[in-house]
Scaffold this motif. Structure first.
Motif, PDB file in Angstrom:
ATOM      1  N   ARG A  57       0.849  -1.142   0.151  1.00  0.00           N
ATOM      2  CA  ARG A  57       0.019   0.014   0.100  1.00  0.00           C
ATOM      3  C   ARG A  57       0.892   1.259   0.109  1.00  0.00           C
ATOM      4  NH1 ARG A  57      -3.975   1.748   4.940  1.00  0.00           N
ATOM      5  NH2 ARG A  57      -4.364   3.822   4.277  1.00  0.00           N
ATOM      6  N   ASP A  58       1.900   1.398   0.877  1.00  0.00           N
ATOM      7  CA  ASP A  58       2.939   2.459   0.729  1.00  0.00           C
ATOM      8  C   ASP A  58       3.558   2.662  -0.284  1.00  0.00           C
ATOM      9  OD1 ASP A  58       2.185   2.694   3.239  1.00  0.00           O
ATOM     10  OD2 ASP A  58       4.086   1.888   4.201  1.00  0.00           O
ATOM     11  N   VAL A  59       4.129   1.563  -1.117  1.00  0.00           N
ATOM     12  CA  VAL A  59       4.628   1.558  -2.434  1.00  0.00           C
ATOM     13  C   VAL A  59       3.742   2.282  -3.432  1.00  0.00           C
ATOM     14  CG1 VAL A  59       5.730   0.418  -4.320  1.00  0.00           C
ATOM     15  CG2 VAL A  59       6.473  -0.125  -1.972  1.00  0.00           C
ATOM     16  N   ALA A  60       2.298   1.730  -3.498  1.00  0.00           N
ATOM     17  CA  ALA A  60       1.482   2.134  -4.409  1.00  0.00           C
ATOM     18  C   ALA A  60       1.032   3.455  -4.281  1.00  0.00           C
ATOM     19  CB  ALA A  60       0.101   1.247  -4.419  1.00  0.00           C
ATOM     20  N   ASP A  61       0.980   3.937  -2.862  1.00  0.00           N
ATOM     21  CA  ASP A  61       0.732   5.575  -2.609  1.00  0.00           C
ATOM     22  C   ASP A  61       1.842   6.454  -3.294  1.00  0.00           C
ATOM     23  OD1 ASP A  61      -1.549   4.822  -1.927  1.00  0.00           O
ATOM     24  OD2 ASP A  61      -1.227   5.057   0.275  1.00  0.00           O
ATOM     25  N   LEU A  62       3.075   5.758  -2.989  1.00  0.00           N
ATOM     26  CA  LEU A  62       4.180   6.723  -3.126  1.00  0.00           C
ATOM     27  C   LEU A  62       4.347   6.799  -4.887  1.00  0.00           C
ATOM     28  CD1 LEU A  62       6.992   5.606  -0.729  1.00  0.00           C
ATOM     29  CD2 LEU A  62       5.727   7.650  -0.914  1.00  0.00           C
ATOM     30  N   LEU A  63       3.869   5.619  -5.630  1.00  0.00           N
ATOM     31  CA  LEU A  63       4.150   5.787  -7.158  1.00  0.00           C
ATOM     32  C   LEU A  63       3.224   6.730  -7.412  1.00  0.00           C
ATOM     33  CD1 LEU A  63       4.497   1.668  -7.711  1.00  0.00           C
ATOM     34  CD2 LEU A  63       6.448   3.673  -7.675  1.00  0.00           C
ATOM     35  N   THR A  64       1.821   6.958  -6.885  1.00  0.00           N
ATOM     36  CA  THR A  64       0.788   7.833  -7.491  1.00  0.00           C
ATOM     37  C   THR A  64       1.432   8.974  -7.098  1.00  0.00           C
ATOM     38  OG1 THR A  64      -0.852   6.136  -6.991  1.00  0.00           O
ATOM     39  CG2 THR A  64      -1.332   8.360  -7.097  1.00  0.00           C
ATOM     40  N   LEU A  65       1.988   9.322  -5.894  1.00  0.00           N
ATOM     41  CA  LEU A  65       2.204  10.557  -5.644  1.00  0.00           C
ATOM     42  C   LEU A  65       3.588  11.071  -6.556  1.00  0.00           C
ATOM     43  CD1 LEU A  65       2.375  13.196  -3.574  1.00  0.00           C
ATOM     44  CD2 LEU A  65       4.343  11.600  -2.554  1.00  0.00           C
ATOM     45  N   GLY A 103       3.864  10.293  -9.428  1.00  0.00           N
ATOM     46  CA  GLY A 103       3.332  10.313 -11.007  1.00  0.00           C
ATOM     47  C   GLY A 103       3.826   8.925 -11.709  1.00  0.00           C
ATOM     48  N   VAL A 104       3.849   8.109 -11.456  1.00  0.00           N
ATOM     49  CA  VAL A 104       4.072   6.614 -12.058  1.00  0.00           C
ATOM     50  C   VAL A 104       2.809   6.241 -12.521  1.00  0.00           C
ATOM     51  CG1 VAL A 104       5.151   4.640 -12.109  1.00  0.00           C
ATOM     52  CG2 VAL A 104       6.183   6.425 -10.947  1.00  0.00           C
ATOM     53  N   THR A 105       2.353   6.495 -13.820  1.00  0.00           N
ATOM     54  CA  THR A 105       0.941   5.930 -14.173  1.00  0.00           C
ATOM     55  C   THR A 105       1.285   4.474 -15.157  1.00  0.00           C
ATOM     56  OG1 THR A 105       0.952   7.444 -16.221  1.00  0.00           O
ATOM     57  CG2 THR A 105       0.067   8.120 -14.231  1.00  0.00           C
ATOM     58  N   ASP A 106       2.372   4.495 -15.590  1.00  0.00           N
ATOM     59  CA  ASP A 106       2.830   3.198 -16.704  1.00  0.00           C
ATOM     60  C   ASP A 106       2.337   2.105 -15.671  1.00  0.00           C
ATOM     61  OD1 ASP A 106       4.837   1.012 -17.364  1.00  0.00           O
ATOM     62  OD2 ASP A 106       4.195   2.199 -19.121  1.00  0.00           O
ATOM     63  N   GLU A 107       1.450   1.142 -16.399  1.00  0.00           N
ATOM     64  CA  GLU A 107       0.758   0.115 -15.522  1.00  0.00           C
ATOM     65  C   GLU A 107       2.103  -0.968 -15.385  1.00  0.00           C
ATOM     66  OE1 GLU A 107      -1.582  -1.413 -12.867  1.00  0.00           O
ATOM     67  OE2 GLU A 107      -1.776   0.215 -13.841  1.00  0.00           O
TER      68      GLU A 107
END
Length: 294
Positions: free
Chosen positions: A64-72, A74-78
């Protein structure tokens, strides 16, 4: 922005290396977006120090932390998100050494993972034969000397752990190993003369392996610096920086500041020049072993 971690496939060094690689990538992404550690920590309900420990690979990762950081960040590439989240999952799986967790000194679990991942291991030893070069009887004597009241079963598990680590010496694609030993290491008869004789013969045998370099600094060579034992690690993976590992009485420490690491590298370079050459070292070990046998 730096090169991304290429895949989540198994790596030498297991979860230790997975954590470092993921932490490195998260730092690259954060810095590329101009986000400071305090802002990133707030996003995952933590602190800037938590972000620092994550980026150094010294903390387990919550998906969950990694996913939230990736969103912050700007990592949108799936595909990149899936790859990094897969690494987060793998980084939390225990390494083979987890079965010895109850007898591992603090910090040694991380060191074993890095030891496995290294392409070059250089060690200066001032007190006893390095773990990777010990015979079972000598290893038993070392562990008993550390704690004469230790549970014999735990002593045997310490020996088993060392023997498992020693598989690196003969592993295909394993690291180059370069050891510099003070003569005091050779002269200190841990376990008695029979055990020490067998240990010296073992050193001679190992020194002939193509990936092992062994040198001894004789008492006749002055090296006035008060340098304790240390290990210098270098990695083939470009995302892993050179490190120095120090073992202390009740803990261990990693040195990763480039200037400090370079100072230790320069020191072991100097010690290697002062030491006997490999062939002369074998001759020296043979003479000491013959004296013990007589």
């Amino acid at each position: 922005m730096g090169q991304p971690v290429e895949s989540a496939s198994p790596l030498r060094g297991g979860p230790t290396v997975q954590r470092i690689l993921l932490g490195t990538r998260l730092r690259q992404l954060r810095e590329a977006r101009g986000i400071n550690a305090e802002e990133a920590g707030y996003e995952i309900r933590g602190s800037h120090s938590k972000i620092s420990r994550m980026e150094l690979g010294r903390l387990s990762f919550k998906e969950r932390d990694v996913a939230d950081l990736l969103t912050l960040y700007g990592v949108t590439d799936e595909s990149e998100r899936k790859s990094l989240l897969a690494i987060a999952r793998q980084s939390n799986k225990p390494g083979w050494w987890h079965q010895y967790a109850d007898i591992l000194p603090p910090g040694l679990d991380s060191y074993i993972g890095l030891e496995e991942a290294a392409s070059l291991i250089r060690r200066f030893e001032a007190s006893h034969i390095p773990d990777l070069l010990q015979t079972p009887d000598y290893a038993r004597a070392v562990e008993t000397a550390k704690d004469p009241d230790a549970d014999p079963n735990n002593i045997e598990r310490q020996v088993a752990l060392k023997l498992r680590r020693q598989e690196l010496l003969r592993e295909q694609g394993g690291p180059t190993l370069w050891f510099v030993l003070d003569e005091a290491v050779i002269r200190r008869p841990l376990g008695g003369e029979k055990t020490m004789h067998a240990q010296l013969e073992h050193l001679i045998e190992l020194s002939r392996l193509p990936n092992v370099q062994l040198q001894v600094i004789p008492f006749s060579v002055p090296h006035p610096k008060q340098v304790g034992s240390f290990t210098y690690l270098r990695f083939a993976n470009p995302h892993l920086s050179d490190l120095v590992h120090l073992e202390r009485l009740t803990s261990s420490a990693f040195i990763d500041r480039p200037d400090d690491v370079e100072a230790y590298k320069a020191e072991i370079d100097t010690l290697s020049v002062q030491a006997l050459r490999a062939e002369d070292t074998r001759h020296f070990l043979s003479e000491v072993a013959a004296h013990l046998r007589s």
